[in-house]
Each structure stands twice: as structure tokens, then as C-alpha cells.
Design an enzyme around this catalytic site. Sequence first.
Site, PDB file in Angstrom:
ATOM      1  N   CYS A   2       1.285  -1.021   0.172  1.00 47.75           N
ATOM      2  CA  CYS A   2      -0.639  -0.238  -0.459  1.00 47.75           C
ATOM      3  C   CYS A   2       1.317   1.076  -0.031  1.00 47.75           C
ATOM      4  O   CYS A   2       2.106   1.310   1.206  1.00 47.75           O
ATOM      5  CB  CYS A   2      -0.251   0.370   0.994  1.00 47.75           C
ATOM      6  SG  CYS A   2      -2.002   1.417   1.671  1.00 47.75           S
ATOM      7  N   GLU A 114      -3.180   0.833  -6.847  1.00 48.67           N
ATOM      8  CA  GLU A 114      -2.531  -0.098  -7.445  1.00 48.67           C
ATOM      9  C   GLU A 114      -2.329   0.635  -8.658  1.00 48.67           C
ATOM     10  O   GLU A 114      -3.101   0.370  -8.976  1.00 48.67           O
ATOM     11  CB  GLU A 114      -2.307  -1.591  -6.062  1.00 48.67           C
ATOM     12  CG  GLU A 114      -1.168  -2.803  -6.142  1.00 48.67           C
ATOM     13  CD  GLU A 114      -0.417  -1.917  -6.013  1.00 48.67           C
ATOM     14  OE1 GLU A 114       0.998  -1.316  -6.294  1.00 48.67           O
ATOM     15  OE2 GLU A 114      -0.226  -1.649  -4.398  1.00 48.67           O
TER      16      GLU A 114
END
Length: 271
Positions: A2, A114
Site C-alpha cells: 500500500c 495500485e
Amino acid sequence: MCGRYAASRRPEDLAGVFEIEKWEPEETLEPDYNVAPTKEVYAVLDRPLKDADDRRPVRQLRTLKWGLVPSWSKTPEGGARMINARAETVHEKPSYRRAFAARRCILPADGYYEWVTAKDERELEVEGKKKRARKQPYFVLPADGSVFAMAGLYEFWRDRTLPDDHPRAWWVTCSVITTEAEASPLAVAPADGPHALADIHPRMPLMLTPDRWDAWLDPARTDVDDLRSLLEPPPAGLMRAYPVSTAVSNVRNNAPELLKELEGPEEGTLF
């Protein structure tokens, strides 16, 4: 992993979701659609109030700096690199194990970004070689639109170069716990793109479902084996993902438009 997420919910909304008992209006953050390491972020934690006679844990909404600095660190420089802690090893790594046992938090988000990694690019990543291709960012969020509750850790660090009464004498920093990305089908997948989170990246933030919130935040729970049982991935099929503009790749860009769903990957990007 993350490395970027979005957090636009107001403190009042988070207070209702997490049953917050205490938060300081002066710590209110502006909606952030491109949260990057070293920024101030909201964290939900259970901790006794400072200078209070009653030492019971109180559910608080606090602002912390993203990028954990261990209490024993001589300088804070390494914090920007310690934004993620792996669920598989968090209990044993020197930088995280004390926080894992006593200082756990929830980092609320709308979802996370992402960048898709094609097979050839992933091999380069594993080998440590520089990636050159332009990649397509995806936004990943709960399919039902609920708060994305990321498991986190927080830690205190004392800046010994400053006097005790200096407002920056103490740093409170945090890290997101990550786990293996789900290989099962997404609840809602783009027509032209990945059909599982593992198709985007091999790691993902560990999402805590509401039934685990109280146990995760409880500072009285310190048994490592007991705590590790809370690191199990959530049930499959709760997430959706969709392509967003490559503008999110620039940390200087920050607007609601970053969350706009594209009909498909931008021209020249990978999948």
C-alpha cells in the site's frame, strides 16, 4: 503493498462508523484523494486519555504521520520507507513487534491505489531491476461502498534534540499491515482488466471487517498467537477495482476526479 490511498470521509462520519468517543476538532484533516507516505492521516485507536484519572482505553480518532519510526530509532529518516508491515512477519520484526503487541490501530480509507504489474514487469520487480513501462493505476475499494478499514500499527518517537515542552518533541507515526492479495474473483471487476486483486499486485492492505475491530484495537490483548489469528484475510468477494487516470501517479495531484472510473485502461498503459 500500500503506497497510496484515498481518505475523504469527515471526522463526524468516521465517529459514527467506529463509535469514536474522543477527537480534537483542531486535528481535522482536509479530504485527501492521494494520500502518500509522510502525510498526516486519520487513525482509530483505543488508548487512555492523557492526564486523565480514569485509565480505561478510550476510542479515539487521531492524526498520525504515515511512515513508522521505531521508538529506538536515532533519527526519523527511515519512516518514509516503513509504510507497510507484512502480516506474515510483523510479530517478529524488531521495528514492528512491540507496536504489534500493544499499539494497533485502524487506518480508515475510501480505498487504495495500485498499479497493475504485467507478468514481465513483475519478474523485473522480483529481480530488483528498474521498471520502465507506463502502468495503469486501479482504485480498489469495498464493493458496498463502506469504509475500507486497514489494519495498522502506531508508535511514539521522542526527538531528543528538542525540549520536553516543544510541540514537535514527540512524533506519532503509523504503518499499514499488508497481506497476500486475493486470487479469488473480484465482486465487481472491470470488463477489460484484472479479475482478481492478485492480477494487479501480489500484496494488498489487510482489511479488517467490523467483527474484528474491537479485538484488534483492544490494548489488553497482547498474546502474540492470539493477535496473529486476527491477521487472517477477510472473506473473499468483498472488493471491486476499476481503472483511474494516471494523474494519480503524480503525488501533487489531489482532487475527487482521481477517483473517477474510466471505461478502460488509458492508451499506452499495461494490462
